[in-house]
Scaffold this motif. Structure first.
Motif, PDB file in Angstrom:
ATOM      1  N   UNK A   2       0.838  -1.196   0.000  1.00 50.97           N
ATOM      2  CA  UNK A   2       0.000   0.000   0.000  1.00 50.97           C
ATOM      3  C   UNK A   2       0.875   1.249   0.000  1.00 50.97           C
ATOM      4  N   UNK A   3       0.315   2.354  -0.430  1.00 52.88           N
ATOM      5  CA  UNK A   3       1.049   3.611  -0.496  1.00 52.88           C
ATOM      6  C   UNK A   3       1.499   3.993   0.910  1.00 52.88           C
ATOM      7  N   UNK A   4       2.754   4.442   1.015  1.00 54.62           N
ATOM      8  CA  UNK A   4       3.292   4.819   2.313  1.00 54.62           C
ATOM      9  C   UNK A   4       4.331   5.925   2.146  1.00 54.62           C
ATOM     10  N   UNK A   5       4.826   6.423   3.269  1.00 51.18           N
ATOM     11  CA  UNK A   5       5.842   7.478   3.250  1.00 51.18           C
ATOM     12  C   UNK A   5       6.865   7.189   4.343  1.00 51.18           C
ATOM     13  N   UNK A   6       8.138   7.445   4.016  1.00 45.56           N
ATOM     14  CA  UNK A   6       9.238   7.099   4.905  1.00 45.56           C
ATOM     15  C   UNK A   6      10.200   8.277   4.995  1.00 45.56           C
ATOM     16  N   UNK A   7      10.547   8.652   6.231  1.00 44.40           N
ATOM     17  CA  UNK A   7      11.556   9.674   6.482  1.00 44.40           C
ATOM     18  C   UNK A   7      12.713   9.014   7.222  1.00 44.40           C
ATOM     19  N   UNK A   8      13.911   9.079   6.637  1.00 43.29           N
ATOM     20  CA  UNK A   8      15.114   8.553   7.271  1.00 43.29           C
ATOM     21  C   UNK A   8      15.801   9.689   8.017  1.00 43.29           C
ATOM     22  N   UNK A   9      16.245   9.417   9.249  1.00 47.35           N
ATOM     23  CA  UNK A   9      16.782  10.479  10.097  1.00 47.35           C
ATOM     24  C   UNK A   9      18.104  10.078  10.738  1.00 47.35           C
ATOM     25  N   UNK A  10      19.075  11.007  10.661  1.00 47.81           N
ATOM     26  CA  UNK A  10      20.306  10.909  11.435  1.00 47.81           C
ATOM     27  C   UNK A  10      20.566  12.293  12.034  1.00 47.81           C
ATOM     28  N   UNK A  11      21.768  12.563  12.475  1.00 46.68           N
ATOM     29  CA  UNK A  11      22.021  13.843  13.139  1.00 46.68           C
ATOM     30  C   UNK A  11      22.097  15.013  12.162  1.00 46.68           C
ATOM     31  N   UNK A  12      23.002  14.938  11.182  1.00 49.37           N
ATOM     32  CA  UNK A  12      23.235  16.082  10.308  1.00 49.37           C
ATOM     33  C   UNK A  12      22.651  15.965   8.913  1.00 49.37           C
ATOM     34  N   UNK A  13      22.162  14.781   8.559  1.00 51.18           N
ATOM     35  CA  UNK A  13      21.582  14.523   7.242  1.00 51.18           C
ATOM     36  C   UNK A  13      22.582  14.692   6.106  1.00 51.18           C
ATOM     37  N   UNK A  14      23.850  14.284   6.376  1.00 55.14           N
ATOM     38  CA  UNK A  14      24.839  14.298   5.290  1.00 55.14           C
ATOM     39  C   UNK A  14      25.569  12.968   5.128  1.00 55.14           C
ATOM     40  N   UNK A  15      25.348  12.011   6.033  1.00 58.13           N
ATOM     41  CA  UNK A  15      26.008  10.708   5.902  1.00 58.13           C
ATOM     42  C   UNK A  15      24.994   9.567   5.892  1.00 58.13           C
ATOM     43  N   UNK A  16      24.477   9.223   7.051  1.00 60.01           N
ATOM     44  CA  UNK A  16      23.657   8.016   7.156  1.00 60.01           C
ATOM     45  C   UNK A  16      22.270   8.155   6.553  1.00 60.01           C
ATOM     46  N   UNK A  17      21.520   9.193   6.908  1.00 61.02           N
ATOM     47  CA  UNK A  17      20.143   9.271   6.393  1.00 61.02           C
ATOM     48  C   UNK A  17      20.074   9.517   4.889  1.00 61.02           C
ATOM     49  N   UNK A  18      20.964  10.326   4.291  1.00 60.64           N
ATOM     50  CA  UNK A  18      20.888  10.412   2.822  1.00 60.64           C
ATOM     51  C   UNK A  18      21.313   9.109   2.151  1.00 60.64           C
ATOM     52  N   UNK A  19      22.200   8.341   2.800  1.00 61.49           N
ATOM     53  CA  UNK A  19      22.564   7.034   2.263  1.00 61.49           C
ATOM     54  C   UNK A  19      21.338   6.136   2.244  1.00 61.49           C
ATOM     55  N   UNK A  20      20.607   6.103   3.360  1.00 61.09           N
ATOM     56  CA  UNK A  20      19.384   5.297   3.418  1.00 61.09           C
ATOM     57  C   UNK A  20      18.365   5.786   2.395  1.00 61.09           C
ATOM     58  N   UNK A  21      18.227   7.087   2.271  1.00 59.25           N
ATOM     59  CA  UNK A  21      17.315   7.702   1.308  1.00 59.25           C
ATOM     60  C   UNK A  21      17.648   7.225  -0.105  1.00 59.25           C
ATOM     61  N   UNK A  22      18.908   7.378  -0.503  1.00 56.81           N
ATOM     62  CA  UNK A  22      19.322   7.012  -1.859  1.00 56.81           C
ATOM     63  C   UNK A  22      19.208   5.531  -2.148  1.00 56.81           C
ATOM     64  N   UNK A  23      19.612   4.694  -1.191  1.00 60.91           N
ATOM     65  CA  UNK A  23      19.531   3.249  -1.396  1.00 60.91           C
ATOM     66  C   UNK A  23      18.069   2.808  -1.457  1.00 60.91           C
ATOM     67  N   UNK A  24      17.237   3.373  -0.581  1.00 64.44           N
ATOM     68  CA  UNK A  24      15.827   2.970  -0.585  1.00 64.44           C
ATOM     69  C   UNK A  24      15.146   3.404  -1.880  1.00 64.44           C
ATOM     70  N   UNK A  25      15.488   4.587  -2.393  1.00 66.23           N
ATOM     71  CA  UNK A  25      14.952   5.020  -3.691  1.00 66.23           C
ATOM     72  C   UNK A  25      15.315   4.001  -4.769  1.00 66.23           C
ATOM     73  N   UNK A  26      16.569   3.535  -4.734  1.00 66.47           N
ATOM     74  CA  UNK A  26      17.026   2.536  -5.693  1.00 66.47           C
ATOM     75  C   UNK A  26      16.231   1.237  -5.537  1.00 66.47           C
ATOM     76  N   UNK A  27      16.056   0.775  -4.301  1.00 66.33           N
ATOM     77  CA  UNK A  27      15.309  -0.467  -4.039  1.00 66.33           C
ATOM     78  C   UNK A  27      13.858  -0.343  -4.522  1.00 66.33           C
TER      79      UNK A  27
END
Length: 158
Positions: A2-27
């Motif tokens: 079903x349609x959903x929305x996901x926000x990935x969060x880390x401290x500064x949003x320049x290492x871990x959460x954008x990595x999760x964002x980009x990989x999840x977009x790919x998946x």
């Protein structure tokens, strides 16, 4: 799924959460689910607002075929707690910060990415910012594992 929305969060949003964002977009793209899942990332702190992901993060991700160059750091906004169905934190410190800022009726949306991991027993995705190159590879390994489990969980949650 079903349609959903996901926000990935880390401290500064320049290492871990954008990595999760980009990989999840790919998946999501590979699974043919673009348009079904809204994906974003943010930081609990405002250190890097408007900046692209860390150059080391981008280089490590690129070596595995993930392009993070279009992403820009932002801080978690109060409206995010209502807007997103899933708020996926990279570590316990960010879970705690999110819980402090989140209205009680939305706290159930906050989860740790590594709770979905199957191949690693770590509970957190470590911040690679002050470490060496291997830290960025570890982050990728952990995030890929956590996202595989998270995607499977989303499919099972239908």
């Amino acid at each position: 799924m079903k349609k959903t929305s996901v926000l990935f969060v880390c401290m500064g949003n320049i290492c871990r959460s954008p990595t999760a964002d980009g990989i999840f977009r790919d998946r999501i793209e590979r699974a043919g689910l673009r348009g079904i899942v809204e994906i974003d990332s943010a930081g609990t702190h405002s250190y890097h607002i408007g900046h692209a992901p860390d150059a080391r993060t981008q280089a490590a991700a690129q070596r595995r075929g993930y392009d993070l160059s279009a992403l820009r750091a932002r801080r978690v906004q109060a409206s995010d707690f209502e807007r997103f169905e899933w708020i996926v934190a990279m570590d316990n410190a960010n879970v705690a910060e999110l819980m402090l800022r989140c209205p009680p009726e939305f706290r159930h949306k906050i989860v740790r990415l590594m709770d979905f991991a199957a191949r690693h027993d770590a509970t957190e995705v470590p911040d690679p910012y002050y470490g060496g190159a291997q830290g960025f590879e570890t982050v990728l390994d952990y995030i890929e594992d956590g996202l595989d489990g998270f995607l499977a969980h989303l499919g099972a949650a239908d």
